[in-house]
Structure formats: structure tokens, C-alpha cells
Design an enzyme around this catalytic site. Structure first.
Site, PDB file in Angstrom:
ATOM      1  N   ARG A  71      14.676  32.181   5.544  1.00  0.00           N
ATOM      2  CA  ARG A  71      13.748  32.674   6.562  1.00  0.00           C
ATOM      3  C   ARG A  71      14.446  32.549   7.901  1.00  0.00           C
ATOM      4  O   ARG A  71      14.925  31.487   8.266  1.00  0.00           O
ATOM      5  CB  ARG A  71      12.446  31.880   6.560  1.00  0.00           C
ATOM      6  CG  ARG A  71      11.611  32.095   5.301  1.00  0.00           C
ATOM      7  CD  ARG A  71      10.310  31.315   5.383  1.00  0.00           C
ATOM      8  NE  ARG A  71       9.558  31.389   4.166  1.00  0.00           N
ATOM      9  CZ  ARG A  71       8.470  32.134   3.992  1.00  0.00           C
ATOM     10  NH1 ARG A  71       8.016  32.886   4.970  1.00  0.00           N
ATOM     11  NH2 ARG A  71       7.827  32.116   2.836  1.00  0.00           N
ATOM     12  N   HIS A 103      14.451  33.432  13.680  1.00  0.00           N
ATOM     13  CA  HIS A 103      13.281  33.862  14.441  1.00  0.00           C
ATOM     14  C   HIS A 103      13.150  33.073  15.739  1.00  0.00           C
ATOM     15  O   HIS A 103      13.528  31.911  15.805  1.00  0.00           O
ATOM     16  CB  HIS A 103      11.997  33.646  13.632  1.00  0.00           C
ATOM     17  CG  HIS A 103      12.002  34.318  12.301  1.00  0.00           C
ATOM     18  ND1 HIS A 103      11.392  33.766  11.200  1.00  0.00           N
ATOM     19  CD2 HIS A 103      12.532  35.486  11.884  1.00  0.00           C
ATOM     20  CE1 HIS A 103      11.543  34.579  10.166  1.00  0.00           C
ATOM     21  NE2 HIS A 103      12.236  35.626  10.562  1.00  0.00           N
ATOM     22  N   ASN A 123       1.967  25.670  11.711  1.00  0.00           N
ATOM     23  CA  ASN A 123       2.209  26.642  10.647  1.00  0.00           C
ATOM     24  C   ASN A 123       2.784  25.936   9.432  1.00  0.00           C
ATOM     25  O   ASN A 123       3.414  24.888   9.557  1.00  0.00           O
ATOM     26  CB  ASN A 123       3.216  27.708  11.099  1.00  0.00           C
ATOM     27  CG  ASN A 123       2.768  28.465  12.328  1.00  0.00           C
ATOM     28  OD1 ASN A 123       1.584  28.656  12.552  1.00  0.00           O
ATOM     29  ND2 ASN A 123       3.715  28.880  13.141  1.00  0.00           N
ATOM     30  N   HIS A 168      15.520  30.121  15.202  1.00  0.00           N
ATOM     31  CA  HIS A 168      15.372  29.152  14.110  1.00  0.00           C
ATOM     32  C   HIS A 168      15.365  29.875  12.770  1.00  0.00           C
ATOM     33  O   HIS A 168      14.809  30.961  12.632  1.00  0.00           O
ATOM     34  CB  HIS A 168      14.048  28.396  14.287  1.00  0.00           C
ATOM     35  CG  HIS A 168      13.685  27.558  13.106  1.00  0.00           C
ATOM     36  ND1 HIS A 168      12.637  27.878  12.268  1.00  0.00           N
ATOM     37  CD2 HIS A 168      14.240  26.432  12.625  1.00  0.00           C
ATOM     38  CE1 HIS A 168      12.568  26.958  11.324  1.00  0.00           C
ATOM     39  NE2 HIS A 168      13.520  26.067  11.513  1.00  0.00           N
ATOM     40  N   ASP A 220      13.807  40.300   7.606  1.00  0.00           N
ATOM     41  CA  ASP A 220      14.939  39.445   7.954  1.00  0.00           C
ATOM     42  C   ASP A 220      16.263  40.085   7.535  1.00  0.00           C
ATOM     43  O   ASP A 220      17.258  39.990   8.250  1.00  0.00           O
ATOM     44  CB  ASP A 220      14.786  38.064   7.331  1.00  0.00           C
ATOM     45  CG  ASP A 220      13.690  37.238   7.998  1.00  0.00           C
ATOM     46  OD1 ASP A 220      13.142  37.675   9.034  1.00  0.00           O
ATOM     47  OD2 ASP A 220      13.383  36.151   7.477  1.00  0.00           O
ATOM     48  N   ARG A 244       0.819  -1.225   0.000  1.00  0.00           N
ATOM     49  CA  ARG A 244       0.000   0.000   0.000  1.00  0.00           C
ATOM     50  C   ARG A 244       0.844   1.261   0.000  1.00  0.00           C
ATOM     51  O   ARG A 244       0.359   2.337  -0.293  1.00  0.00           O
ATOM     52  CB  ARG A 244      -0.908   0.023   1.231  1.00  0.00           C
ATOM     53  CG  ARG A 244      -1.873  -1.138   1.302  1.00  0.00           C
ATOM     54  CD  ARG A 244      -2.533  -1.199   2.648  1.00  0.00           C
ATOM     55  NE  ARG A 244      -1.519  -1.507   3.659  1.00  0.00           N
ATOM     56  CZ  ARG A 244      -1.730  -1.483   4.968  1.00  0.00           C
ATOM     57  NH1 ARG A 244      -2.903  -1.151   5.448  1.00  0.00           N
ATOM     58  NH2 ARG A 244      -0.769  -1.795   5.809  1.00  0.00           N
ATOM     59  N   GLN A 294      -0.278  25.167  18.129  1.00  0.00           N
ATOM     60  CA  GLN A 294      -0.294  25.936  16.882  1.00  0.00           C
ATOM     61  C   GLN A 294       0.505  25.188  15.824  1.00  0.00           C
ATOM     62  O   GLN A 294       1.563  24.625  16.120  1.00  0.00           O
ATOM     63  CB  GLN A 294       0.304  27.316  17.106  1.00  0.00           C
ATOM     64  CG  GLN A 294       0.235  28.224  15.885  1.00  0.00           C
ATOM     65  CD  GLN A 294       0.676  29.637  16.203  1.00  0.00           C
ATOM     66  OE1 GLN A 294       0.245  30.217  17.180  1.00  0.00           O
ATOM     67  NE2 GLN A 294       1.526  30.186  15.367  1.00  0.00           N
ATOM     68  N   TYR A 353       5.450  23.293  10.578  1.00  0.00           N
ATOM     69  CA  TYR A 353       5.937  23.480  11.935  1.00  0.00           C
ATOM     70  C   TYR A 353       4.837  23.145  12.942  1.00  0.00           C
ATOM     71  O   TYR A 353       3.707  23.583  12.774  1.00  0.00           O
ATOM     72  CB  TYR A 353       6.230  24.954  12.247  1.00  0.00           C
ATOM     73  CG  TYR A 353       7.030  25.766  11.302  1.00  0.00           C
ATOM     74  CD1 TYR A 353       8.251  26.274  11.715  1.00  0.00           C
ATOM     75  CD2 TYR A 353       6.560  26.116  10.042  1.00  0.00           C
ATOM     76  CE1 TYR A 353       8.997  27.094  10.890  1.00  0.00           C
ATOM     77  CE2 TYR A 353       7.297  26.926   9.213  1.00  0.00           C
ATOM     78  CZ  TYR A 353       8.514  27.410   9.641  1.00  0.00           C
ATOM     79  OH  TYR A 353       9.247  28.224   8.816  1.00  0.00           O
ATOM     80  N   LYS A 368       9.721  24.142  18.706  1.00  0.00           N
ATOM     81  CA  LYS A 368       9.223  23.898  17.347  1.00  0.00           C
ATOM     82  C   LYS A 368       9.625  22.500  16.914  1.00  0.00           C
ATOM     83  O   LYS A 368      10.723  22.037  17.216  1.00  0.00           O
ATOM     84  CB  LYS A 368       9.851  24.886  16.356  1.00  0.00           C
ATOM     85  CG  LYS A 368       9.541  26.333  16.627  1.00  0.00           C
ATOM     86  CD  LYS A 368      10.269  27.254  15.653  1.00  0.00           C
ATOM     87  CE  LYS A 368       9.969  28.705  15.986  1.00  0.00           C
ATOM     88  NZ  LYS A 368      10.666  29.626  15.093  1.00  0.00           N
TER      89      LYS A 368
END
Length: 176
Positions: free
Chosen positions: A59, A62, A48, A119, A168, A23, A46, A132, A72
Site C-alpha cells: 500500500r 500515499h 484508520n 507513506h 497504486d 495479569r 482521525q 493509523y 501519521k
């Protein structure tokens, strides 16, 4: 799942152990009990996603500050990224150290980043998507951005970014 420590205290590489048959495959990507046994967050209120059409998109770096520092769990669901965590916890034995893992949708691997670590990532392929899980909800006034190439960290990125947001790009150097 196989959970392995990285060179930064509390940052963990997460590898899936797929079960395959006619499968396709099945693999566990998160288990609260397993994460708790490794000292990792076990609640993620949460989630994302980030879609990045161009390879070379950067990116980060942060994070969210105390009292709402967020852990995270980051996974590439399409493409590949160079995923970086920088330890900004002053009491940590790896304070200001960084680690990186290449996250690849084909490998289904992930990186767990504890609260107090910044991160960021650089996309290695066009059309990379990142998913995330966040241990805390977003609080805008606690959001922090640090320069991706801050000499205080010395992150060895595999390439300079081709695309980076104005926010950034204008990020300040880290000041303890």
C-alpha cells in the site's frame, strides 16, 4: 515510551516500555505531552485501520498535500509490515530521502511520520492489520499517490509486491 529519530528529519521510531505482571502487560502507546516535547503532532482527529490477508501486499506511497498535510502514527496491531516514509518537504534537509522500520504487533512498536512525507508499507505476514492515527481528516482532492518503486526515491523494499491496488500500480513518478 522511547522515541528515537530515524535518518529522515522528523520521522520517529516509537518503542513501548511495557510493565508486565501476572495479569499480562500494560504500555503507554501515545502521550500528547511526550509527543509535543519531541516536536510531534499531539492531536489525531482521525483513526484508520487496514487489514491485509496476504503477505506481500503493498500500500502506498500515499500522502495528503498542503494545506492539509497529515502526520501519521502507524502501528501493526496484527502481523508485521515493512513501513516506509519518504520525505517530500522541499525545505527539509532530508528531502527525497526515505527510511523504513519493521513494525511488529508482537513488539508493539510504531512509526511517526510528519506531514509532508509519503507513506507506504509491504506486509511481511499473512493477515497483517495496521492501525493509523492521523493528525488531519481526509480531504480527497489533496490526496497524492506516488509510485512505490520510483527511482527518485530508491526505496529498498525487502521484496517486490505480490498484491497492489490498480491505483497504486498506476501511480506516477514524483515530480517536484
Amino acid at each position: 515510551m522511547k522515541i528515537s529519530p530515524t535518518s529522515v528529519d522528523g520521522v520517529m521510531a516509537v518503542e513501548v516500555t511495557p510493565f508486565s505482571d501476572e495479569r499480562g502487560l500494560f504500555a503507554r502507546t501515545f502521550c500528547a505531552e511526550t509527543f509535543a516535547a519531541h516536536g510531534m503532532a499531539e492531536v489525531f482527529p482521525q483513526q484508520n485501520t487496514s487489514f491485509n490477508p496476504r503477505a506481500g501486499t503493498l500500500r502506498g506511497l500515499h500522502m495528503q498535500a498542503e494545506p492539509n498535510a497529515e502526520a501519521k502514527l502507524v502501528r501493526a496491531t496484527r502481523g508485521r509490515i515493512y513501513d516506509v516514509a519518504v520525505d517530500l518537504r522541499p525545505a527539509s534537509p532530508t528531502y527525497r530521502a526515505w527510511t523504513a522500520v519493521e513494525l511488529d504487533a508482537a513488539r508493539r512498536n510504531a512509526l511517526y511520520i510528519p506531514g509532508g512525507c509519503a507513506h507506504g508499507f509491504l506486509t511481511l505476514e499473512d493477515d497483517s492489520e495496521v492501525f493509523y492515527l492521523m493528525s488531519r481528516t481526509y480531504v480527497p482532492e489533496l490526496a497524492r499517490t506516488y509510485r512505490w518503486n520510483d527511482p527518485a526515491f530508491g526505496v529498498a523494499w525487502p521484496a517486490d509486491p505480490i498484491l497492489i491496488s490498480a491505483r497504486d500500480a498506476a501511480a506516477e513518478d514524483y515530480k517536484p
